[in-house]
Write a protein that holds these residues in place. Structure first.
Motif, PDB file in Angstrom:
ATOM      1  N   GLY A 102      51.737 121.633  49.701  1.00 35.10           N
ATOM      2  CA  GLY A 102      51.867 123.054  50.013  1.00 35.10           C
ATOM      3  C   GLY A 102      50.521 123.715  50.233  1.00 35.10           C
ATOM      4  N   MET A 103      50.466 124.998  49.929  1.00 31.96           N
ATOM      5  CA  MET A 103      49.280 125.801  50.201  1.00 31.96           C
ATOM      6  C   MET A 103      48.050 125.276  49.469  1.00 31.96           C
ATOM      7  SD  MET A 103      47.905 128.220  51.849  1.00 31.96           S
ATOM      8  CE  MET A 103      49.415 128.917  52.563  1.00 31.96           C
ATOM      9  N   PHE A 104      48.232 124.792  48.232  1.00 38.46           N
ATOM     10  CA  PHE A 104      47.093 124.264  47.480  1.00 38.46           C
ATOM     11  C   PHE A 104      46.444 123.104  48.220  1.00 38.46           C
ATOM     12  CE2 PHE A 104      45.308 121.151  44.586  1.00 38.46           C
ATOM     13  CZ  PHE A 104      44.423 121.918  43.850  1.00 38.46           C
ATOM     14  N   GLN A 105      47.252 122.169  48.695  1.00 37.77           N
ATOM     15  CA  GLN A 105      46.699 121.019  49.413  1.00 37.77           C
ATOM     16  C   GLN A 105      46.016 121.427  50.707  1.00 37.77           C
ATOM     17  OE1 GLN A 105      49.586 120.895  47.766  1.00 37.77           O
ATOM     18  NE2 GLN A 105      49.313 119.172  46.387  1.00 37.77           N
ATOM     19  N   TRP A 106      46.555 122.451  51.375  1.00 42.00           N
ATOM     20  CA  TRP A 106      45.917 122.935  52.595  1.00 42.00           C
ATOM     21  C   TRP A 106      44.523 123.496  52.294  1.00 42.00           C
ATOM     22  CZ3 TRP A 106      47.099 121.475  57.176  1.00 42.00           C
ATOM     23  CH2 TRP A 106      48.421 121.208  57.543  1.00 42.00           C
ATOM     24  N   LYS A 107      44.416 124.296  51.226  1.00 34.33           N
ATOM     25  CA  LYS A 107      43.114 124.859  50.866  1.00 34.33           C
ATOM     26  C   LYS A 107      42.141 123.767  50.425  1.00 34.33           C
ATOM     27  CE  LYS A 107      44.763 127.896  47.926  1.00 34.33           C
ATOM     28  NZ  LYS A 107      44.799 129.015  46.935  1.00 34.33           N
ATOM     29  N   LEU A 108      42.650 122.786  49.672  1.00 38.61           N
ATOM     30  CA  LEU A 108      41.788 121.693  49.234  1.00 38.61           C
ATOM     31  C   LEU A 108      41.315 120.851  50.416  1.00 38.61           C
ATOM     32  CD1 LEU A 108      40.537 120.221  46.829  1.00 38.61           C
ATOM     33  CD2 LEU A 108      42.627 118.846  46.670  1.00 38.61           C
ATOM     34  N   SER A 109      42.188 120.661  51.386  1.00 35.16           N
ATOM     35  CA  SER A 109      41.798 119.899  52.574  1.00 35.16           C
ATOM     36  C   SER A 109      40.710 120.619  53.361  1.00 35.16           C
ATOM     37  CB  SER A 109      43.019 119.634  53.465  1.00 35.16           C
ATOM     38  OG  SER A 109      43.517 120.841  54.018  1.00 35.16           O
ATOM     39  N   MET A 110      40.755 121.943  53.381  1.00 34.93           N
ATOM     40  CA  MET A 110      39.716 122.706  54.075  1.00 34.93           C
ATOM     41  C   MET A 110      38.358 122.528  53.405  1.00 34.93           C
ATOM     42  SD  MET A 110      41.015 124.188  56.708  1.00 34.93           S
ATOM     43  CE  MET A 110      42.677 124.488  57.353  1.00 34.93           C
ATOM     44  N   LEU A 111      38.337 122.607  52.069  1.00 36.11           N
ATOM     45  CA  LEU A 111      37.071 122.532  51.360  1.00 36.11           C
ATOM     46  C   LEU A 111      36.502 121.122  51.375  1.00 36.11           C
ATOM     47  CD1 LEU A 111      35.019 124.163  49.861  1.00 36.11           C
ATOM     48  CD2 LEU A 111      36.314 123.845  47.757  1.00 36.11           C
ATOM     49  N   THR A 112      37.325 120.128  51.102  1.00 33.66           N
ATOM     50  CA  THR A 112      36.839 118.748  51.165  1.00 33.66           C
ATOM     51  C   THR A 112      36.534 118.353  52.611  1.00 33.66           C
ATOM     52  OG1 THR A 112      39.133 117.958  51.223  1.00 33.66           O
ATOM     53  CG2 THR A 112      38.037 118.011  49.082  1.00 33.66           C
ATOM     54  N   GLY A 113      37.260 118.944  53.558  1.00 29.20           N
ATOM     55  CA  GLY A 113      37.004 118.680  54.970  1.00 29.20           C
ATOM     56  C   GLY A 113      35.651 119.186  55.418  1.00 29.20           C
ATOM     57  N   VAL A 114      35.191 120.305  54.837  1.00 29.43           N
ATOM     58  CA  VAL A 114      33.863 120.823  55.171  1.00 29.43           C
ATOM     59  C   VAL A 114      32.791 119.823  54.742  1.00 29.43           C
ATOM     60  CG1 VAL A 114      32.187 122.607  54.562  1.00 29.43           C
ATOM     61  CG2 VAL A 114      34.512 123.255  55.159  1.00 29.43           C
ATOM     62  N   ALA A 115      32.986 119.193  53.572  1.00 34.24           N
ATOM     63  CA  ALA A 115      32.045 118.153  53.130  1.00 34.24           C
ATOM     64  C   ALA A 115      32.065 116.970  54.090  1.00 34.24           C
ATOM     65  CB  ALA A 115      32.410 117.701  51.713  1.00 34.24           C
ATOM     66  N   TRP A 116      33.256 116.627  54.568  1.00 33.55           N
ATOM     67  CA  TRP A 116      33.401 115.536  55.530  1.00 33.55           C
ATOM     68  C   TRP A 116      32.734 115.896  56.860  1.00 33.55           C
ATOM     69  CZ3 TRP A 116      33.863 111.256  53.628  1.00 33.55           C
ATOM     70  CH2 TRP A 116      34.495 110.170  54.228  1.00 33.55           C
ATOM     71  N   MET A 117      32.860 117.143  57.257  1.00 33.02           N
ATOM     72  CA  MET A 117      32.250 117.624  58.499  1.00 33.02           C
ATOM     73  C   MET A 117      30.731 117.556  58.411  1.00 33.02           C
ATOM     74  SD  MET A 117      32.878 121.369  60.224  1.00 33.02           S
ATOM     75  CE  MET A 117      31.993 121.895  61.695  1.00 33.02           C
ATOM     76  N   VAL A 216      37.321 112.301  49.312  1.00 30.39           N
ATOM     77  CA  VAL A 216      38.596 111.620  49.547  1.00 30.39           C
ATOM     78  C   VAL A 216      39.266 111.273  48.223  1.00 30.39           C
ATOM     79  CG1 VAL A 216      39.707 109.631  50.628  1.00 30.39           C
ATOM     80  CG2 VAL A 216      37.756 110.719  51.734  1.00 30.39           C
ATOM     81  N   THR A 217      38.473 110.871  47.232  1.00 30.89           N
ATOM     82  CA  THR A 217      39.023 110.567  45.904  1.00 30.89           C
ATOM     83  C   THR A 217      39.730 111.776  45.324  1.00 30.89           C
ATOM     84  OG1 THR A 217      37.197 109.021  45.524  1.00 30.89           O
ATOM     85  CG2 THR A 217      38.459 109.721  43.610  1.00 30.89           C
ATOM     86  N   LEU A 218      39.055 112.921  45.339  1.00 32.74           N
ATOM     87  CA  LEU A 218      39.642 114.147  44.789  1.00 32.74           C
ATOM     88  C   LEU A 218      40.881 114.556  45.561  1.00 32.74           C
ATOM     89  CD1 LEU A 218      39.450 116.587  42.866  1.00 32.74           C
ATOM     90  CD2 LEU A 218      37.977 117.695  44.546  1.00 32.74           C
ATOM     91  N   TYR A 219      40.805 114.518  46.875  1.00 34.90           N
ATOM     92  CA  TYR A 219      41.926 114.939  47.713  1.00 34.90           C
ATOM     93  C   TYR A 219      43.135 114.018  47.515  1.00 34.90           C
ATOM     94  CZ  TYR A 219      44.291 116.576  51.965  1.00 34.90           C
ATOM     95  OH  TYR A 219      45.191 117.099  52.866  1.00 34.90           O
ATOM     96  N   THR A 220      42.895 112.720  47.424  1.00 34.69           N
ATOM     97  CA  THR A 220      43.974 111.752  47.278  1.00 34.69           C
ATOM     98  C   THR A 220      44.773 111.997  46.010  1.00 34.69           C
ATOM     99  OG1 THR A 220      42.733 110.069  48.490  1.00 34.69           O
ATOM    100  CG2 THR A 220      44.517 109.289  47.082  1.00 34.69           C
ATOM    101  N   GLU A 221      44.108 112.369  44.926  1.00 39.72           N
ATOM    102  CA  GLU A 221      44.767 112.476  43.625  1.00 39.72           C
ATOM    103  C   GLU A 221      45.633 113.716  43.487  1.00 39.72           C
ATOM    104  OE1 GLU A 221      41.588 109.782  41.113  1.00 39.72           O
ATOM    105  OE2 GLU A 221      41.542 111.953  40.870  1.00 39.72           O
ATOM    106  N   PHE A 222      45.648 114.575  44.489  1.00 35.86           N
ATOM    107  CA  PHE A 222      46.563 115.727  44.499  1.00 35.86           C
ATOM    108  C   PHE A 222      47.679 115.575  45.535  1.00 35.86           C
ATOM    109  CE2 PHE A 222      42.997 117.909  42.376  1.00 35.86           C
ATOM    110  CZ  PHE A 222      43.694 118.561  41.360  1.00 35.86           C
ATOM    111  N   LEU A 223      47.783 114.402  46.178  1.00 32.67           N
ATOM    112  CA  LEU A 223      48.748 114.239  47.273  1.00 32.67           C
ATOM    113  C   LEU A 223      49.974 113.456  46.822  1.00 32.67           C
ATOM    114  CD1 LEU A 223      46.303 113.294  50.171  1.00 32.67           C
ATOM    115  CD2 LEU A 223      47.453 115.486  49.835  1.00 32.67           C
ATOM    116  N   PRO A 224      51.188 113.920  47.185  1.00 32.44           N
ATOM    117  CA  PRO A 224      52.399 113.130  46.931  1.00 32.44           C
ATOM    118  C   PRO A 224      52.454 111.906  47.832  1.00 32.44           C
ATOM    119  CG  PRO A 224      52.942 115.132  48.150  1.00 32.44           C
ATOM    120  CD  PRO A 224      51.486 115.232  47.782  1.00 32.44           C
ATOM    121  N   VAL A 225      53.270 110.944  47.446  1.00 29.40           N
ATOM    122  CA  VAL A 225      53.300 109.649  48.131  1.00 29.40           C
ATOM    123  C   VAL A 225      53.658 109.786  49.611  1.00 29.40           C
ATOM    124  CG1 VAL A 225      54.463 107.408  48.238  1.00 29.40           C
ATOM    125  CG2 VAL A 225      53.823 108.369  46.032  1.00 29.40           C
TER     126      VAL A 225
END
Length: 568
Positions: A102-117, A216-225
């Protein structure tokens, strides 16, 4: 403690009803087969023990034999909770599945995505700034290659260290530290006055970038299967956006302001991350593994509130492990083969990916593969003979960089359909096939097309490796698993400049053959992986605690065990 004694009639097999005066609850017990020495935990009320004594003929006093003890209600509730399975307890995995995406994962993807960028921009910077550094400081090819190599040496040395920090002190702490480190030395490198300083400062930038995969480690641990594979793949969109943005930035800045301003502006995503990192949550899986159940529960409640979903009822199960982040845990019998194969896959991915990025600028400057070995056109003897990247070079570099997006789409389509292992093997094989046409003296247009396809394939394969690695390792070693894999990738990346920039001047065919053989070996390694992780839940610990073993029993096993212990 009050005690109620009930005299049992002498006839065996009769039903006995026992009631408390202050309770409406009653219990009936079939007395068939009751022996004198048996004790049956059957029913309890509050703090009262009920003892049933068998009546002895000719004696009005109850004997001490044949006692049936009925335990307290608190103990019965614990027994019911254990026998009822997961109704009163839940794990982090079950909470993440119940909360969903949901919204939490979207926000987390934005922040971790900036590090990836930011990581992607620093990597693209190496191939873009190299020609101008060569001309401005009159550097030979090996000196230019050594700048890139030092960045990857820094990443190689720090990847395992950042992974160890992430497993011991937390994903959030690790990610903030490495990004702030990269920002600081990235800005300083823009003021490097001489070649020696650029070597030192870019090496320190590489040291910080070694921790970027922990996003990726942090993001993965909040994602459903169900959404884990696609979500991690789509995180690669930020890498592609960063690579494209770096080329566009270079087109605007390099012709007028030069490489120093390009280095300064390339830290922009890191500034955004540093300003937003206060929101970054700690992994609930890590907190549980460290024994901080309350903090993990609060994090999960915040995630549920952000997503507008509900938490599972009951108590959060802890699965504490103190010896986290140890490299030796990667080599226990269950993971030894997997670890070695994953390391080799990451090495091949980075070696081929960065090699192709560096080859692109060299081949475009030469015009075709056949003219690369003409040293007079590639190795300037004085500053006036230097060949800066032209606007057309930037355009072609931009088109090949756009290949990141088809690569992501390819991996999204494949990853859940054919599995992680087959996806990686297919991508390596396709990259090898795209290398073959480069042996022929092709026109620039065809050269761009084949490089485009090859880059899409190797991007897709590496993205799948980023999905597979955190899935196959448990939480206790997940960060060190990604960290060491990233370190092996940097080994390939620090070697590849000497192949793509130095060996290329000697023989284009030998250079292409090295990349061809490397990816064929990567295909074999992907097929040989012993475990497929598609649809598989994340493991938490390398060691099962007593509580985890208890929860893994089949429903009713506790009851069955109790019955077997209490049967006459």
């Amino acid at each position: 403690m009050s005690e109620l004694t009930v005299q049992v009639p002498g006839q065996r097999g009769a039903n006995i009803t026992m009631c408390l005066a202050k309770s409406e609850d009653c219990v009936q017990r079939e007395m068939s087969g009751l022996t004198r020495s048996s004790q049956v935990p059957y029913k309890r009320w509050k703090d009262t023990d009920i003892r049933v004594h068998e009546e002895q003929s000719g004696n009005n006093e109850p004997s001490n034999e044949g006692v049936c003890t009925i335990p307290k209600q608190a103990d019965l509730e614990d027994s019911k909770t254990r026998s009822s399975g997961m109704s009163e307890t839940f794990t982090v995995e079950e909470a993440v599945e119940a909360i969903g995406f949901g919204m939490f994962q979207w926000k987390l993807s934005m922040l971790t995505g900036v590090a990836w960028m930011a990581d992607a921009m620093e990597m693209m910077l190496l191939s873009i700034a190299a020609p101008q550094l060569r001309c401005e400081w009159r550097l030979s090819s090996w000196k230019v290659a050594f700048i890139t190599t030092l960045v990857f040496i820094g990443m190689m040395l720090s990847s395992s260290l950042w992974g160890n920090i992430s497993d011991k002190y937390g994903r959030k702490v690790c990610l903030i530290l490495c990004m702030v480190w990269t920002l600081y030395y990235g800005l300083l490198s823009a003021f490097a006055p001489v070649y020696g300083w650029i070597l030192v400062l870019r090496g320190l930038v590489g040291f910080g970038l070694g921790g970027a995969p922990q996003s990726v480690t942090l993001y993965t641990e909040f994602l459903p299967v169900k959404t884990r594979g696609i979500s991690i793949i789509l995180l690669g969109v930020f890498w592609a956006v960063g690579a494209v943005f770096e080329v566009l930035l270079a087109m605007m800045i390099m012709p007028t302001l030069g490489w120093k301003w390009l280095l300064a502006f390339s830290t922009f995503p890191l500034v955004i991350f540093a300003a937003s990192c206060c929101w970054l949550p700690e992994s609930a899986r890590f907190d549980v593994l460290r024994g901080r159940e309350d903090k993990a529960l609060n994090t999960l409640k915040q995630v549920a509130a952000s997503n507008g979903s509900s938490m599972p009822t009951g108590r959060l199960i802890s699965n504490t492990q103190t010896d986290r982040g140890s490299i030796r845990d990667l080599f226990i019998p269950e993971y030894r083969k997997t670890t070695l194969l994953i390391w080799f896959i990451w090495l091949c991915s980075a070696f081929s990916y960065y090699g192709l990025v560096l080859l692109t600028t060299e081949l475009f400057q030469a015009g075709s593969p056949c003219s690369v070995t003409d040293n007079s056109s590639m190795e300037p003897q004085c500053n006036l003979e230097c060949k800066y990247l032209t606007f057309r070079d930037y355009e072609d570099l931009l088109w090949t960089t756009f290949a990141e997006f088809p690569g992501i789409l390819i991996s999204v389509w494949m990853i859940d359909r054919i599995g992680r292992r087959k996806s990686m093997a297919l991508c390596f094989l396709a990259f090898s096939l795209c290398i073959l046409p480069l042996y022929v003296c092709t026109q620039r247009t065809l050269l761009t097309v084949f490089i485009f396809i090859a880059r899409a394939c190797i991007t897709a394969g590496w993205q799948v490796a980023y999905v597979y690695t955190p899935e196959v390792f448990p939480t206790a070693t997940r960060a060190i698993g990604i960290g060491t894999s990233s370190g092996m990738a940097r080994v390939g990346a620090l070697v590849t400049p000497f192949i793509a920039l130095v060996l290329l001047k000697t023989s284009v065919y030998l250079t292409l053959s090295v990349y061809l053989i490397c990816c064929l070996l990567g295909t074999v390694a992907s097929w040989a992986l012993p475990m497929e992780t598609t649809g598989r839940s994340l493991e938490e610990s390398t060691k099962n605690t007593t509580e985890q073993k208890h929860m893994e029993r089949p429903h009713g096993s506790e009851t069955a065990e109790t019955s077997s212990n209490t049967s006459p």
